[in-house]
Write a protein that holds these residues in place. Structure first.
Motif, PDB file in Angstrom:
ATOM      1  N   UNK A 162       0.825  -1.204   0.000  1.00 47.91           N
ATOM      2  CA  UNK A 162       0.000   0.000   0.000  1.00 47.91           C
ATOM      3  C   UNK A 162       0.865   1.261   0.000  1.00 47.91           C
ATOM      4  N   UNK A 163       1.952   1.240   0.744  1.00 44.24           N
ATOM      5  CA  UNK A 163       2.853   2.401   0.788  1.00 44.24           C
ATOM      6  C   UNK A 163       3.485   2.643  -0.573  1.00 44.24           C
ATOM      7  N   UNK A 164       3.982   1.588  -1.189  1.00 46.22           N
ATOM      8  CA  UNK A 164       4.577   1.720  -2.524  1.00 46.22           C
ATOM      9  C   UNK A 164       3.530   2.179  -3.528  1.00 46.22           C
ATOM     10  N   UNK A 165       2.316   1.671  -3.408  1.00 45.52           N
ATOM     11  CA  UNK A 165       1.243   2.029  -4.321  1.00 45.52           C
ATOM     12  C   UNK A 165       0.924   3.521  -4.257  1.00 45.52           C
ATOM     13  N   UNK A 166       0.908   4.077  -3.069  1.00 46.79           N
ATOM     14  CA  UNK A 166       0.657   5.514  -2.912  1.00 46.79           C
ATOM     15  C   UNK A 166       1.738   6.315  -3.632  1.00 46.79           C
ATOM     16  N   UNK A 167       2.975   5.929  -3.446  1.00 50.25           N
ATOM     17  CA  UNK A 167       4.090   6.649  -4.081  1.00 50.25           C
ATOM     18  C   UNK A 167       4.008   6.521  -5.600  1.00 50.25           C
ATOM     19  N   UNK A 168       3.811   5.311  -6.086  1.00 49.66           N
ATOM     20  CA  UNK A 168       3.748   5.104  -7.528  1.00 49.66           C
ATOM     21  C   UNK A 168       2.527   5.797  -8.144  1.00 49.66           C
ATOM     22  N   UNK A 169       1.403   5.767  -7.458  1.00 50.40           N
ATOM     23  CA  UNK A 169       0.216   6.469  -7.941  1.00 50.40           C
ATOM     24  C   UNK A 169       0.432   7.971  -7.996  1.00 50.40           C
ATOM     25  N   UNK A 170       1.194   8.499  -7.053  1.00 48.71           N
ATOM     26  CA  UNK A 170       1.521   9.925  -7.057  1.00 48.71           C
ATOM     27  C   UNK A 170       2.407  10.252  -8.252  1.00 48.71           C
ATOM     28  N   UNK A 171       3.415   9.416  -8.495  1.00 45.19           N
ATOM     29  CA  UNK A 171       4.286   9.620  -9.656  1.00 45.19           C
ATOM     30  C   UNK A 171       3.512   9.497 -10.963  1.00 45.19           C
ATOM     31  N   UNK A 172       2.530   8.595 -10.996  1.00 46.82           N
ATOM     32  CA  UNK A 172       1.699   8.407 -12.192  1.00 46.82           C
ATOM     33  C   UNK A 172       0.742   9.579 -12.425  1.00 46.82           C
ATOM     34  N   UNK A 173       0.501  10.363 -11.379  1.00 41.49           N
ATOM     35  CA  UNK A 173      -0.453  11.459 -11.498  1.00 41.49           C
ATOM     36  C   UNK A 173      -1.892  11.020 -11.351  1.00 41.49           C
ATOM     37  N   UNK A 174      -2.110   9.898 -10.653  1.00 45.00           N
ATOM     38  CA  UNK A 174      -3.475   9.417 -10.437  1.00 45.00           C
ATOM     39  C   UNK A 174      -3.867   9.410  -8.960  1.00 45.00           C
ATOM     40  N   UNK A 175      -2.934   9.730  -8.103  1.00 36.68           N
ATOM     41  CA  UNK A 175      -3.190   9.788  -6.666  1.00 36.68           C
ATOM     42  C   UNK A 175      -2.607  11.112  -6.173  1.00 36.68           C
ATOM     43  N   UNK A 176      -3.358  11.830  -5.353  1.00 36.44           N
ATOM     44  CA  UNK A 176      -2.951  13.167  -4.949  1.00 36.44           C
ATOM     45  C   UNK A 176      -2.982  13.304  -3.429  1.00 36.44           C
ATOM     46  N   UNK A 177      -1.972  12.783  -2.734  1.00 36.13           N
ATOM     47  CA  UNK A 177      -1.969  12.881  -1.273  1.00 36.13           C
ATOM     48  C   UNK A 177      -1.889  14.353  -0.833  1.00 36.13           C
ATOM     49  N   UNK A 178      -2.748  14.683   0.097  1.00 41.76           N
ATOM     50  CA  UNK A 178      -2.810  16.048   0.627  1.00 41.76           C
ATOM     51  C   UNK A 178      -2.874  17.088  -0.494  1.00 41.76           C
ATOM     52  N   UNK A 179      -3.636  16.765  -1.536  1.00 40.79           N
ATOM     53  CA  UNK A 179      -3.838  17.661  -2.679  1.00 40.79           C
ATOM     54  C   UNK A 179      -2.533  18.018  -3.399  1.00 40.79           C
ATOM     55  N   UNK A 180      -1.549  17.145  -3.326  1.00 40.73           N
ATOM     56  CA  UNK A 180      -0.290  17.337  -4.042  1.00 40.73           C
ATOM     57  C   UNK A 180      -0.541  17.045  -5.520  1.00 40.73           C
ATOM     58  N   UNK A 181      -0.644  18.095  -6.277  1.00 41.69           N
ATOM     59  CA  UNK A 181      -0.910  17.929  -7.705  1.00 41.69           C
ATOM     60  C   UNK A 181       0.239  18.533  -8.487  1.00 41.69           C
ATOM     61  N   UNK A 182       0.558  17.921  -9.569  1.00 42.22           N
ATOM     62  CA  UNK A 182       1.610  18.412 -10.436  1.00 42.22           C
ATOM     63  C   UNK A 182       2.063  17.294 -11.341  1.00 42.22           C
ATOM     64  N   UNK A 183       2.929  17.641 -12.238  1.00 43.48           N
ATOM     65  CA  UNK A 183       3.454  16.640 -13.156  1.00 43.48           C
ATOM     66  C   UNK A 183       4.838  16.235 -12.669  1.00 43.48           C
ATOM     67  N   UNK A 184       4.996  14.957 -12.406  1.00 46.81           N
ATOM     68  CA  UNK A 184       6.269  14.439 -11.938  1.00 46.81           C
ATOM     69  C   UNK A 184       7.001  13.798 -13.103  1.00 46.81           C
ATOM     70  N   UNK A 185       8.308  13.957 -13.104  1.00 47.15           N
ATOM     71  CA  UNK A 185       9.124  13.350 -14.137  1.00 47.15           C
ATOM     72  C   UNK A 185      10.141  12.436 -13.462  1.00 47.15           C
ATOM     73  N   UNK A 186      10.145  11.200 -13.894  1.00 44.23           N
ATOM     74  CA  UNK A 186      11.066  10.199 -13.374  1.00 44.23           C
ATOM     75  C   UNK A 186      11.816   9.637 -14.573  1.00 44.23           C
ATOM     76  N   UNK A 187      13.128   9.562 -14.467  1.00 44.97           N
ATOM     77  CA  UNK A 187      13.895   9.045 -15.604  1.00 44.97           C
ATOM     78  C   UNK A 187      15.044   8.179 -15.121  1.00 44.97           C
ATOM     79  N   UNK A 188      15.525   7.361 -16.038  1.00 47.54           N
ATOM     80  CA  UNK A 188      16.676   6.513 -15.781  1.00 47.54           C
ATOM     81  C   UNK A 188      17.589   6.622 -16.999  1.00 47.54           C
ATOM     82  N   UNK A 189      18.795   7.087 -16.777  1.00 48.74           N
ATOM     83  CA  UNK A 189      19.741   7.302 -17.865  1.00 48.74           C
ATOM     84  C   UNK A 189      19.153   8.182 -18.966  1.00 48.74           C
TER      85      UNK A 189
END
Length: 115
Positions: free
Chosen positions: A65-92
């Motif tokens: 559940x903890x990982x799901x909240x984080x991943x959902x936030x990064x996906x832009x489908x979950x907004x904990x405490x109304x944290x809205x925005x576009x997140x960018x995650x990259x590898x290399x």
């Protein structure tokens, strides 16, 4: 491809490494240690083996559940405490995007994390 690789790596770290460490530590005999693991072992000592494993296995749900909240936030489908925005995650320099939360939950369901 990086999205699946990212989720697989997180899942492996959480459930094959971390959970195994927690399980090993928490199934040791109670020893009156006062660190977090010792306190948890002492609390679990009053339970029988089956009950102790039920509590320890519940940690998988907490972790998922903890990982799901984080991943959902990064996906832009979950907004904990109304944290809205576009997140960018990259590898290399390559974006890791997609349905990270969905990929993670699907993997957790296949591995029977939720019991």
């Amino acid at each position: 491809m990086n999205d699946k690789k990212f989720v697989d790596a997180l899942f492996c770290e959480l459930f094959e490494a971390n959970f195994l460490h927690y399980k090993t530590s928490l199934t040791q005999p109670a020893d009156n240690q006062q660190d977090a693991y010792g306190k948890a072992r002492n609390a679990l000592a009053s339970l029988n083996d089956s009950q102790r494993m039920e509590v320890i296995d519940f940690l998988k749900i907490v972790m998922a559940d903890s990982a799901s909240v984080i991943l959902g936030t990064l996906d832009g489908v979950h907004f904990p405490n109304d944290l809205e925005g576009e997140f960018t995650l990259s590898m290399n320099g390559e974006a890791i995007e997609g349905d990270l939360q969905d990929l993670f939950i699907e993997k957790a369901q296949k591995d029977n994390v939720y019991g």
